[in-house]
Design an enzyme around this catalytic site. Structure first.
Site, mmCIF file in Angstrom:
data_model
loop_
_atom_site.group_PDB
_atom_site.id
_atom_site.type_symbol
_atom_site.label_atom_id
_atom_site.label_comp_id
_atom_site.label_asym_id
_atom_site.label_seq_id
_atom_site.Cartn_x
_atom_site.Cartn_y
_atom_site.Cartn_z
ATOM 1 N N CYS A 333 -27.370 -21.785 -11.504
ATOM 2 C CA CYS A 333 -27.849 -21.919 -10.126
ATOM 3 C C CYS A 333 -27.205 -20.869 -9.214
ATOM 4 O O CYS A 333 -27.514 -19.687 -9.352
ATOM 5 C CB CYS A 333 -27.652 -23.338 -9.633
ATOM 6 S SG CYS A 333 -28.700 -23.718 -8.237
ATOM 7 N N HIS A 437 -29.139 -27.162 -13.702
ATOM 8 C CA HIS A 437 -27.897 -27.934 -13.779
ATOM 9 C C HIS A 437 -28.048 -28.928 -14.937
ATOM 10 O O HIS A 437 -29.159 -29.320 -15.283
ATOM 11 C CB HIS A 437 -27.689 -28.735 -12.493
ATOM 12 C CG HIS A 437 -27.326 -27.899 -11.314
ATOM 13 N ND1 HIS A 437 -26.148 -27.212 -11.232
ATOM 14 C CD2 HIS A 437 -27.995 -27.658 -10.163
ATOM 15 C CE1 HIS A 437 -26.092 -26.585 -10.078
ATOM 16 N NE2 HIS A 437 -27.202 -26.816 -9.409
HETATM 17 N N1 LIG Z 1 -26.742 -25.692 -6.588
HETATM 18 C C1 LIG Z 1 -26.622 -24.398 -6.314
HETATM 19 O O1 LIG Z 1 -25.856 -23.660 -6.924
HETATM 20 C C2 LIG Z 1 -27.423 -23.891 -5.159
HETATM 21 C C3 LIG Z 1 -27.375 -22.414 -4.969
HETATM 22 C C4 LIG Z 1 -27.727 -21.984 -3.563
HETATM 23 N N2 LIG Z 1 -26.811 -22.549 -2.618
HETATM 24 C C5 LIG Z 1 -29.150 -22.345 -3.238
HETATM 25 O O2 LIG Z 1 -29.387 -23.336 -2.594
HETATM 26 O O3 LIG Z 1 -30.063 -21.674 -3.636
#
Ligand SMILES: NC(=O)CC[C@H](N)C(=O)O
Length: 498
Positions: A333, A437
């Site tokens: 992510c 995830h």
């Molecule tokens: N869960 C995350 O790593 C999110 C990555 C980033 N903050 C986004 O919203 O795209």
């Protein structure tokens, strides 16, 4: 038919007193007696969130508790979730959807405004379940936050639910914590406290007895039980990540995870931490990344500032060196976004608007868009030189990533509208990024990734089974050590010991 008992709320004398775990255990105790039970937490602050069946976002602890109940998580189980993105501001998520970013002062005022949504979610759960087990947040005795509180007594009072207070004896001062917490409550709040639970006890219980007698006599409230310290219990219910390393046996594969200031969903690594062939090294501020087979960049709630932090720590140089020596790098992510060419945040969703150069190892770029994507996904994973295996996981991100090639993407997700390509591979097949995830939770995917990282004969345990066994063990301990008949007199017959 079971009589309906409306609810029970677990509050703690401190953060980390064991509320989430106790709630999960109580949920399983009831569920296995055939009672329809749901978990609830009015307000949670965590960067570990879960995607619900109804496409919303809640704290992970409530998803674990729903699992303990044997039900699917829904947004009503945690109607307010705060995801801090700086030290003083957080994204506020109400009934599963991001509403806006607020600073701490702004949120104080917002709380009373959001209380009706909290009570509405709770009422919906009560309609559908025999009972609801509720988790408080922090401690109910924070006198400075009392006025606008909706997480502890500020919920228990308007919802009119009974409360038990749990304290962690392992950190010491348990009698002062319990006595003092009760003393700081108003008369009506004190009246709804049904008793105390002492958690994480190790030692000889006979030495504790005089203290328990003193507490009961001084407060007029019963001690409902003393739960032992449950060594090695693994529930994935904790919000905070512990960077402390425990002395470990040397295992064949070394995984290094740099811990960002705004790391999100660190529960991604639970499956690796439980793995019999893997050492996970969580590396914090000021520490260099040690030699490893695989470096994993985790998710982040604030990608651009965590990318700057990574550089400040000199970790970018160490990643470059690791790749030169033939090591593997993976990003999940936010970590995946960092591995690309650019991360842009034109709307300032995670800080000041602007764009940052990524580490440049993957041929993709990301733009953060106002609409957050929340999905639970299944599909296939194919890493270079590996057979295609089943993968599952979930996505929580604002980022939209371009440059993903449908032909060479390592992940293909089955969606209602067909196959969707996710992720990228780069640098001589040494770098892998994905939005998923929970990518290690399916043993097939976990083994394929570890294999790719250099672990030849991979034996991955079944995480779901481990979680299920741990919840059963927790429920057994609760049945043995807590006076459940005193807690739920209506269901006394269910808890009679033979
Ligand atoms: N869960 C995350 O790593 C999110 C990555 C980033 N903050 C986004 O919203 O795209």
């Amino acid at each position: 038919m079971q009589p309906t008992v409306r609810a029970l709320m677990v509050q703690g004398t401190t953060s980390d007193a064991g509320k989430s775990v106790l709630v999960a255990g109580l949920c399983r105790v009831l569920a296995r007696k055939g009672i329809l039970v749901a978990p609830f937490k009015p307000q949670n602050m965590a960067l570990n969130s879960a995607v619900t069946a109804d496409g919303g976002e809640i704290g992970r602890a409530q998803a674990v508790q729903a699992f303990a109940c044997g039900i699917e998580p829904t947004v009503d189980m945690n109607p307010v979730l705060l995801k801090p993105n700086t030290d003083t501001a957080a994204q506020v998520i109400v009934q599963g959807k991001a509403v806006e970013d607020m600073d701490a002062i702004g949120f104080q005022g917002y709380k009373q405004f959001v209380l009706p949504s909290i009570l509405q979610s709770f009422a919906r759960l009560q309609q559908h379940y025999d009972t609801v087990v509720i988790e408080g947040a922090g401690s109910p005795a924070e006198v400075n936050l009392r006025e606008n509180d909706v997480a502890n007594m500020g919920f228990a009072e308007p919802a009119d639910v009974p409360v038990i207070i749990v304290a962690d004896i392992d950190r010491g001062g348990v009698f002062a914590h319990l006595y003092g917490t009760l003393a700081l409550l108003s008369e009506s709040e004190q009246a709804r406290v049904k008793g105390f639970v002492i958690n994480r006890f190790r030692g000889d219980i006979t030495l504790l007895q005089s203290g328990l007698d003193w507490l009961e006599q001084k407060t007029g409230k019963p001690v409902l039980g003393v739960l032992p310290y449950l060594h090695g219990l693994m529930l994935e219910a904790e919000d905070a990540i512990s960077v402390q390393q425990v002395a470990k046996v040397e295992k064949p594969l070394q995984v290094v995870v740099p811990v960002f200031t705004r790391i999100s969903n660190h529960t991604d690594f639970d499956a690796l931490r439980m793995h019999p062939q893997v050492n996970v090294h969580l590396i914090g501020k000021g520490e260099p990344l040690p030699a490893a087979d695989l470096i994993i960049l985790p998710g982040s709630k604030s990608v651009r500032s965590d990318l700057a932090y990574l550089r400040e720590q000199g970790w970018d140089q160490q990643i470059a060196r690791h790749l030169r020596l033939g090591g593997k790098v993976m990003g999940i992510c936010g970590g995946y976004q960092m591995l690309g060419e650019w991360v842009s945040d034109p709307h300032g969703l995670e800080g000041e608007p602007g764009q940052s150069r990524g580490l440049g190892y993957l041929p993709v770029s990301t733009v953060l868009a106002p609409e957050k994507q929340l999905k639970r996904s299944q599909g296939t994973l194919r890493l270079p030189g590996m057979p295609s295996v089943e993968v599952s996981g979930y996505e929580i991100h604002a980022g939209v990533t371009s440059g993903v090639s449908p032909d060479s993407a390592p992940v293909h997700l089955h969606t209602d509208s067909g196959n969707l390509a996710d992720g990228a591979i780069g640098v001589d097949d040494q770098v892998f990024g994905t939005y998923l995830h929970g990518v290690f939770d399916k043993p097939s995917a976990c083994s394929a990734i570890l294999n790719w990282a250099g672990l030849a004969d991979c034996q991955t345990p079944d995480m779901d089974q481990i979680k299920a066994d741990n919840i059963e063990r927790l429920a057994d301990e609760i049945e043995q050590h807590l006076n459940l008949a005193a807690l739920w007199p209506e269901w006394k017959h269910l808890f009679q010991k033979v």
